[in-house]
Design an enzyme around this catalytic site. Sequence first.
Site, short mmCIF file in Angstrom:
data_model
loop_
_atom_site.label_atom_id
_atom_site.label_comp_id
_atom_site.label_asym_id
_atom_site.label_seq_id
_atom_site.Cartn_x
_atom_site.Cartn_y
_atom_site.Cartn_z
CD GLU A 1 -2.68 1.32 2.58
OE1 GLU A 1 -3.65 0.39 2.34
OE2 GLU A 1 -2.41 2.01 3.40
CB ALA B 1 -9.35 12.46 5.42
P1 FAD Z 1 -18.08 1.29 6.73
O1 FAD Z 1 -18.11 -0.25 6.00
O2 FAD Z 1 -19.16 2.11 5.95
O3 FAD Z 1 -18.24 1.10 8.25
C1 FAD Z 1 -18.29 2.47 9.09
C2 FAD Z 1 -19.09 1.95 10.36
O4 FAD Z 1 -20.34 1.86 10.17
C3 FAD Z 1 -18.68 0.62 10.90
O5 FAD Z 1 -18.81 0.75 12.42
C4 FAD Z 1 -19.70 -0.40 10.61
O6 FAD Z 1 -19.85 -1.51 11.26
C5 FAD Z 1 -20.89 0.37 10.49
N1 FAD Z 1 -21.72 -0.07 9.03
C6 FAD Z 1 -21.41 -0.35 8.03
N2 FAD Z 1 -22.60 -0.70 7.29
C7 FAD Z 1 -23.68 -0.36 7.90
C8 FAD Z 1 -25.00 -0.52 7.85
N3 FAD Z 1 -25.56 -0.89 6.74
N4 FAD Z 1 -25.84 -0.24 8.90
C9 FAD Z 1 -25.40 0.23 10.30
N5 FAD Z 1 -24.00 0.23 10.19
C10 FAD Z 1 -23.30 -0.11 9.24
N6 FAD Z 1 -9.61 6.14 4.98
C11 FAD Z 1 -9.56 7.01 3.73
O7 FAD Z 1 -9.88 8.03 4.02
N7 FAD Z 1 -8.58 6.63 2.67
C12 FAD Z 1 -8.14 5.57 2.36
O8 FAD Z 1 -7.64 5.39 1.40
C13 FAD Z 1 -8.30 4.42 3.51
N8 FAD Z 1 -8.03 3.09 3.19
C14 FAD Z 1 -8.27 2.20 4.05
C15 FAD Z 1 -7.74 0.87 3.93
C16 FAD Z 1 -7.85 -0.01 4.80
C17 FAD Z 1 -7.56 -1.63 4.49
C18 FAD Z 1 -8.73 0.15 6.08
C19 FAD Z 1 -8.96 -1.06 7.13
C20 FAD Z 1 -9.00 1.33 6.27
C21 FAD Z 1 -8.96 2.37 5.33
N9 FAD Z 1 -9.55 4.00 5.46
C22 FAD Z 1 -9.17 4.71 4.72
C23 FAD Z 1 -9.87 4.11 6.68
C24 FAD Z 1 -11.43 4.02 6.71
O9 FAD Z 1 -12.23 4.95 5.72
C25 FAD Z 1 -12.07 4.30 7.92
O10 FAD Z 1 -12.09 3.09 8.88
C26 FAD Z 1 -13.74 4.43 7.99
O11 FAD Z 1 -13.99 5.05 9.25
C27 FAD Z 1 -14.67 3.36 7.92
O12 FAD Z 1 -14.55 3.18 6.56
P2 FAD Z 1 -15.32 1.74 5.91
O13 FAD Z 1 -15.13 1.68 4.58
O14 FAD Z 1 -14.90 0.77 7.00
O15 FAD Z 1 -16.91 2.07 6.42
#
Ligand code: FAD
Length: 287
Positions: free
Chosen positions: A17, A51
């Site tokens: 990454e 972000a």
């Molecule tokens: P989601 O999957 O939407 O989850 C967010 C929260 O909502 C979780 O608590 C989940 O349990 C809950 N949730 C999900 N779906 C539902 C639903 N349908 N109903 C109710 N609750 C729900 N950030 C950046 O800004 N740029 C990046 O390039 C980046 N890369 C990343 C790469 C990896 C491998 C990881 C692990 C994280 C990365 N992040 C990045 C951080 C990420 O954006 C944050 O952790 C963010 O807070 C959550 O993103 P997510 O896609 O997991 O969100």
Amino acid sequence: MKIIDILNAGKVTVSCELFPPKHGSQLSGAKLVVSETAKLNPSFISITCGAGGSTGDRTVSLAGEAQNVCGVTALAHLTCISAGRDSIKGVLAELASLGIENILALRGDLPEGQTSPAGHYRYASDLMREIRDYGGFCIGGACYPEGHPESATLQEDVDNLKIKVDCGCRFLTTQMFFDNNVLYNYMFRLLRSGVDVPIVAGVMPVIDGRQINRICKLSGTALPPRFKAIVDRFSSQPAAMVQAGVAYATEQIIDLVANGVRHVHLYTMNKPDIAGKIMSNLSEIFA
Ligand code: FAD
């Protein structure tokens, strides 16, 4: 090539990454990092986006550089927390025009003081549905072996992953972790909950002991005592910390592969030399 095909080819994979520079700084330095990383011959290179989608255009150009100039399959990160539908569709069209077939679809972190997303997409799964309907991309998502910081329980977080899979997510990359047992328990829980897509284990080589407490606090990652002792002992000696961090990540990966984990993602922090040391330590394991 689609990442799901790379993951399903039956070999141990290692991917790297990278992150793009902020606006205002030159893209040429980042292109050099992409090309140095590509020389390590990783299974794919992922490019984060800043972000709230800032640096999104740079993510797209560096993903294009990795794939079309350096010849390594690219995975472009895409966040949706403050994006409208038109801007997302614009990015999808751009990625498609560059031949990029893989997207890590993310919600992105909530801006400080905000408790829920304010844009068109509420969760990463909403973005995944959009990308799936657009067509042509292999979609990945993020997962959290120690639970996402906003989730009340780990099981609630895992149940939400099932929604991601139902919306087209083909593989999941984990948040970093330093205790492999945390990952093994988590993978068992995923399977029991019906989340059966390939899991890519995110490993961060810690080479700067001063940063790690802040990173762990932000991500909710626990520091096991063995690792904490290393940081306490070596963080004031940069060269020793690099050796210890590389050795810890190397051992962590050997244990993962020995226990059946097939896919490892290195959070390289734009340091191809560090990724190179780890990959050379593991050259036979990744052969
Ligand atoms: P989601 O999957 O939407 O989850 C967010 C929260 O909502 C979780 O608590 C989940 O349990 C809950 N949730 C999900 N779906 C539902 C639903 N349908 N109903 C109710 N609750 C729900 N950030 C950046 O800004 N740029 C990046 O390039 C980046 N890369 C990343 C790469 C990896 C491998 C990881 C692990 C994280 C990365 N992040 C990045 C951080 C990420 O954006 C944050 O952790 C963010 O807070 C959550 O993103 P997510 O896609 O997991 O969100």
